[in-house]
Design an enzyme around this catalytic site. Structure first.
Site, PDB file in Angstrom:
ATOM      1  CG  HIS A  74      -1.848  -1.075   1.383  1.00  0.00           C
ATOM      2  ND1 HIS A  74      -1.732  -2.060   2.340  1.00  0.00           N
ATOM      3  CD2 HIS A  74      -2.957  -1.364   0.681  1.00  0.00           C
ATOM      4  CE1 HIS A  74      -2.732  -2.910   2.216  1.00  0.00           C
ATOM      5  NE2 HIS A  74      -3.489  -2.522   1.216  1.00  0.00           N
TER       6      HIS A  74
ATOM      7  CB  SER B 203      -0.524 -10.501   1.399  1.00  0.00           C
ATOM      8  OG  SER B 203      -1.821 -10.864   1.799  1.00  0.00           O
TER       9      SER B 203
END
Ligand code: PAF
Length: 299
Positions: free
Chosen positions: A54, A205
């Site tokens: 992100h 993740s």
């Protein structure tokens, strides 16, 4: 709207140096001011629980756009029955701090009823390419991507971004969103950024947090397998590459849910490298986590 002088508990609200919005109309009003002033808008949709993947999207948005909006919404519509929506990790304070450090301007963190009000009955369905890989009815099914496409369409309508950023790790999601944006005439550029990996190759993740120490070591076999697939495909044939990848997984005791090569754009099956980008994607359960990863083999 005076964004610097906000009472705590209200929306918008200043937190860790970034402005939080709960209500779409207030976010729209703030963005209209920015747009009228000729400022470009970048959107990074997230479900929170931010990691290095992100952060790379946020940094790219910061570098290219005047205003960076990060959505923070755990979207119930993309979770199937038994997929642990309630256990999805949530830590808004940590996410707010990381977003501020990455230069986010506005965080949009709506409650569920702001996105799906009473009587909500519209769904966005991208046919075909959401029915393979993870969307195969025997796996997560196309309902997952229906939930993703619906919420992303709503975010595009609320934010009106010039550019929206997604991670290539979710290659099927990227293909579906590109198709949706094209088919529904959203005037947005979709940027897919390379998968960010741990030093040993494991794709970052939120689900990696569910891996115990032994499974964490075994999970590296996914990225090893994909590297073997690319090597084999380039040196010999796509079939040989897939076979080499299967051996890597077997050696780590991992049974893939799928390990397949498809056209990277429309996800049609491919038998050989053919001058177009080919996606080799894998999904597998490793201990308590269902992991996905992929490699894009460019011509
Ligand atoms: O990739 C995700 O985190 C989600 O699928 C997204 C794009 C934020 C939609 O809920």
């Amino acid at each position: 709207m005076d964004l610097m002088n906000l009472a705590p508990g209200n929306s918008p609200q200043a937190r860790s140096g970034v402005t939080f919005f709960r209500a779409k109309d207030e976010l729209r009003a703030a963005l209209a001011e920015a747009r009228d002033a000729g400022r470009s808008i970048g959107l990074v949709p997230t479900m929170g629980s931010l990691h290095g993947g992100h952060l790379s999207l946020l940094r790219a948005a910061r570098a290219e756009c005047d205003v960076v909006v990060m959505s923070l919404f755990v979207n119930p519509a993309q979770f199937g029955p038994g997929e642990d929506l309630d256990r999805y990790p949530r830590d808004e304070d940590r996410d707010a701090r990381l977003a501020a450090e990455a230069g986010v301007t506005f965080v949009y963190a709506p409650p569920v009823e702001e996105v799906y009000p009473e009587g909500f009955s519209t769904r966005v369905e991208v046919e075909g390419l959401t029915e393979v890989f993870c969307g195969d009815p025997a796996r997560r099914g196309p309902g997952h991507f229906r939930g993703v496409a619906t919420v992303v369409a709503k975010l595009f309508n609320t934010v009106g971004p010039d550019i929206a950023y997604f991670g290539q790790k979710d290659a099927q999601q990227v293909a579906a969103i590109r198709r949706m944006a094209r088919d529904l005439d959203f005037p947005v550029r979709i940027e897919a950024l390379p998968t960010v990996r741990e030093p040993d190759g494991l794709a970052m993740s939120s689900r990696n947090a569910c891996l115990g120490p032994e499974d964490r070591k075994r999970a590296v076999a996914l990225s090893r397998a994909l590297r073997a697939a690319e090597r084999g495909a380039r040196a010999d044939s796509l079939g040989a590459g897939i076979e080499a990848a299967r051996h890597e997984l077997e050696a780590a005791g991992i049974e893939p849910e799928y390990l397949e090569a498809r056209d990277a754009e429309d996800l049609a099956p491919v038998a050989e490298l053919n001058g177009r980008p080919v996606l080799v994607a894998v999904a597998a359960r490793v201990g308590g986590a269902r992991l996905i990863d992929n490699v894009l083999i460019r011509p």
